[in-house]
Design an enzyme around this catalytic site. Structure first.
Site, short mmCIF file in Angstrom:
data_model
loop_
_atom_site.label_atom_id
_atom_site.label_comp_id
_atom_site.label_asym_id
_atom_site.label_seq_id
_atom_site.Cartn_x
_atom_site.Cartn_y
_atom_site.Cartn_z
N LYS A 1 -5.42 -6.81 5.91
CA LYS A 1 -3.65 -6.96 6.25
C LYS A 1 -3.42 -8.05 7.46
O LYS A 1 -3.77 -8.03 8.63
CB LYS A 1 -3.09 -5.58 6.20
CG LYS A 1 -1.35 -5.71 6.36
CD LYS A 1 -0.85 -4.87 6.88
CE LYS A 1 0.93 -4.81 6.23
NZ LYS A 1 1.48 -5.87 6.48
N ARG B 1 7.93 -14.65 -0.18
CA ARG B 1 8.77 -13.40 -0.65
C ARG B 1 10.36 -12.62 -1.29
O ARG B 1 10.17 -11.80 -1.99
CB ARG B 1 8.37 -12.25 0.49
CG ARG B 1 8.66 -11.25 0.13
CD ARG B 1 9.02 -9.86 1.96
NE ARG B 1 7.68 -10.16 2.56
CZ ARG B 1 6.84 -9.12 2.49
NH1 ARG B 1 6.95 -8.14 1.59
NH2 ARG B 1 5.82 -9.26 3.04
N PHE C 1 -5.36 -12.37 -3.03
CA PHE C 1 -5.66 -10.86 -3.15
C PHE C 1 -5.43 -10.59 -4.60
O PHE C 1 -5.64 -8.88 -4.69
CB PHE C 1 -4.83 -10.04 -2.32
CG PHE C 1 -3.61 -10.19 -1.34
CD1 PHE C 1 -2.77 -9.54 -3.05
CD2 PHE C 1 -3.13 -10.44 -0.85
CE1 PHE C 1 -1.50 -9.20 -2.88
CE2 PHE C 1 -1.65 -10.59 -0.63
CZ PHE C 1 -0.80 -10.38 -1.23
N ARG D 1 7.87 -0.70 -4.58
CA ARG D 1 7.19 -0.04 -3.38
C ARG D 1 6.60 1.17 -3.84
O ARG D 1 7.45 2.85 -3.99
CB ARG D 1 8.42 -0.11 -2.20
CG ARG D 1 7.44 0.66 -0.53
CD ARG D 1 8.23 0.60 0.26
NE ARG D 1 8.83 -0.28 0.57
CZ ARG D 1 8.11 -0.77 1.22
NH1 ARG D 1 7.26 -1.13 2.30
NH2 ARG D 1 8.75 -2.44 1.88
N LYS E 1 -0.47 0.75 3.34
CA LYS E 1 -0.54 0.01 5.08
C LYS E 1 -1.03 0.60 6.21
O LYS E 1 -0.43 1.73 6.41
CB LYS E 1 0.01 -1.50 5.00
CG LYS E 1 1.95 -0.85 5.34
CD LYS E 1 2.84 -1.55 5.33
CE LYS E 1 4.16 -1.38 5.41
NZ LYS E 1 5.31 -2.09 5.70
#
Length: 511
Positions: free
Chosen positions: A212, A232, A301, A372, A378
């Site tokens: 991360k 983002r 990723f 989400r 995470k």
């Protein structure tokens, strides 16, 4: 359509505790609208404006209401939209007075309930529980479309208003126009928190484990010789990141959309602090000089699109296979395992390398843009949550004159409200106190003698020891030893952690 009808819908939606009833009420309202009205209904029910943020605060609203005489002429949705467009267009000397005059004329035609609704709408305080997910279900019901099709289209549509109108006027053909396209950014898929490796594996079984990175989330679009890079927040920062543009041009494919992070590295290869990396995205001038001071490295990723084919719906194991083929040298460090010992060893390696922790990702999940969920988790060394500041209290002693004690809230994914979890003034430097005082005052909605209440927009990363029962706060939970780690200016309130995540963490720590 009259504004009064919309306000009545908001009142009834707020009063209902059942999700199915909320969806029905919202769908019935959408079915009453026609043409442009459909867009306005969808925007206003979601608490947003077609014009975006227009910089109206509580003080301007109070100024507009002062001495306001009421008119009997009822307001339509189009009247409201026209007035807000005029507000958004006002700039330059004397604009404050002109904006107050526009608002005064608008409020003079509004009832007490309509004034309250308009005030909340203008400062971003609508709280009727019509979250976008709820509204998407209502759009699907009103248009008689599968909710899954509407949710998929929402990943790529410019706004909730455009989606609602296309669905109600054109049905499946209308929403079918919205798909992943080159150079149109997609809202990033988001992650929830997990307490430890065991919790992550219980949810995901076998997973892809990745370092991360504490960098800047980027989305890289390439079409031929053209490259564009988005943040983002879907902001185009291509001109600020020339080394990443050069890297993308050399990737041996014709078209691609890749998801990843840009990270500043120290001379020894360890990551720069987040604030250092973000300096590159915040500066539009002296890019060449700053590039030499803080060179950025791409770490990808995910692959979302390749040579004319969208990969959004494919499982993650297939998407990372594509990524390995086209950009293996820029892939984030990853393993795939269901072995908890291997995962813990990998987590320790990430921490030793100077990273935040790891991500655990479902190998079978598709890419859920803008959402989400528990397909991505995470894990960090210290437990942290991204929370929203709801208010701040004036400090004492050396902090006198500064907004210091922060009221922290988590987002409720069901109601759309923010649930308070506690307060903290710990971890704040003098520089942060100065900055947050100025920023929070710009977001003020109202105040009492000790506290300034603000629009729930500013996201802060909070570290804490654990979660405890607390009858003092609405959810019955509170954070122990909460302290500010940093501000997340790269995140919006909709990307903050939810009270549902906090509840899951609380359950896991008691198991």
């Amino acid at each position: 359509m009259r504004l009064a009808k919309l306000v009545d819908t908001v009142t009834r939606t707020r009063a209902s505790d059942k999700r199915s009833d909320k969806v029905r009420i919202l769908a019935d309202m959408l079915l009453l609208a026609r043409a442009r009205e459909i867009e306005l209904v969808a925007f206003y029910l979601s608490g947003s404006l077609p014009q975006g943020r227009i910089g109206v605060g509580w003080s301007l609203i109070q100024q507009a209401m002062a001495g306001n005489e009421s008119s009997m002429e009822p307001l339509s949705l189009q009247d409201v939209d026209d007035a807000i467009s005029r507000l958004a267009a006002e700039r330059g000397a004397g604009s404050t007075e002109r904006r107050a005059a526009v608002l005064a004329r608008l409020f003079s035609r509004a009832s007490t309930d309509e004034r309250r609704f308009l005030s909340q709408l203008l400062i971003g305080e609508i709280r009727q529980g019509a979250l976008e997910g709820l509204l998407l279900e209502a759009i699907a019901r009103a248009a008689r479309l599968p909710p899954s099709d509407v949710r998929q289209a929402s990943m790529f549509v410019p706004s909730i208003g455009v989606l609602a109108r296309a669905a109600l006027e054109e049905g499946a053909m209308g929403i079918g126009r919205f798909s992943l396209k080159l150079f149109t950014p997609v809202a990033p898929m988001l992650a929830n928190s997990a307490g430890d490796v065991g919790e992550a594996l219980n949810r995901l079984e076998e997973a892809a484990w990745e370092y991360k990175l504490d960098g800047a989330r980027i989305q890289v679009h390439k079409g031929g010789d053209e490259v564009r890079i988005f943040t983002r927040q879907l902001q185009d920062v291509t001109q600020r990141l020339p080394e990443l543009v050069e890297w993308a041009k050399h990737v041996p494919v014709r078209e691609m959309v890749l998801d990843g992070e840009a990270l500043g590295l120290r001379p020894d290869g360890r990551p720069q602090p987040f604030q250092i990396t973000m300096r590159r995205l915040g500066r539009q001038k002296d890019v060449t000089t700053l590039r030499k001071e803080i060179p950025l490295t791409p770490y990808m990723f995910d692959a979302l699109y390749l040579d004319g084919t969208s990969l959004i719906g494919q499982p993650y194991r297939d998407r990372i296979e594509v990524l390995s083929e086209v950009a293996s040298s820029a892939r984030v460090t990853q393993i795939q395992t269901s072995d908890p010992d291997q995962a813990r060893t990998f987590l320790q390696a990430a921490l030793t390398a100077g990273h935040e922790g790891v991500m655990a990702k479902s190998l079978s999940a598709s890419y859920n843009a803008g959402q989400r969920g528990f397909h991505w988790l995470k894990l960090k060394e210290a437990t942290t949550l991204d929370l929203v500041i709801l208010a701040a209290e004036w400090g004492n002693g050396r902090r006198e004159g500064r907004l210091s004690n922060l009221h922290l809230g988590a987002r409720d994914s069901e109601s759309g409200q923010f649930v308070m979890l506690g307060k903290t003034f710990k971890g704040l430097t003098d520089e942060m106190l100065r900055w947050q005082t100025q920023k929070l005052l710009s977001l003020e909605t109202h105040r009492d003698p000790s506290t300034v209440f603000v629009r729930p927009e500013l996201v802060v990363e909070i570290a804490f020891s654990d979660i405890q029962d607390s009858p003092r706060y609405p959810a019955g939970l509170a954070l122990r030893f909460a302290r500010v780690k940093r501000y997340r200016t790269d995140k919006t309130a909709n990307q903050a952690d939810t009270i549902q995540t906090v509840t899951e963490l609380f359950k896991s720590q008691r198991a």
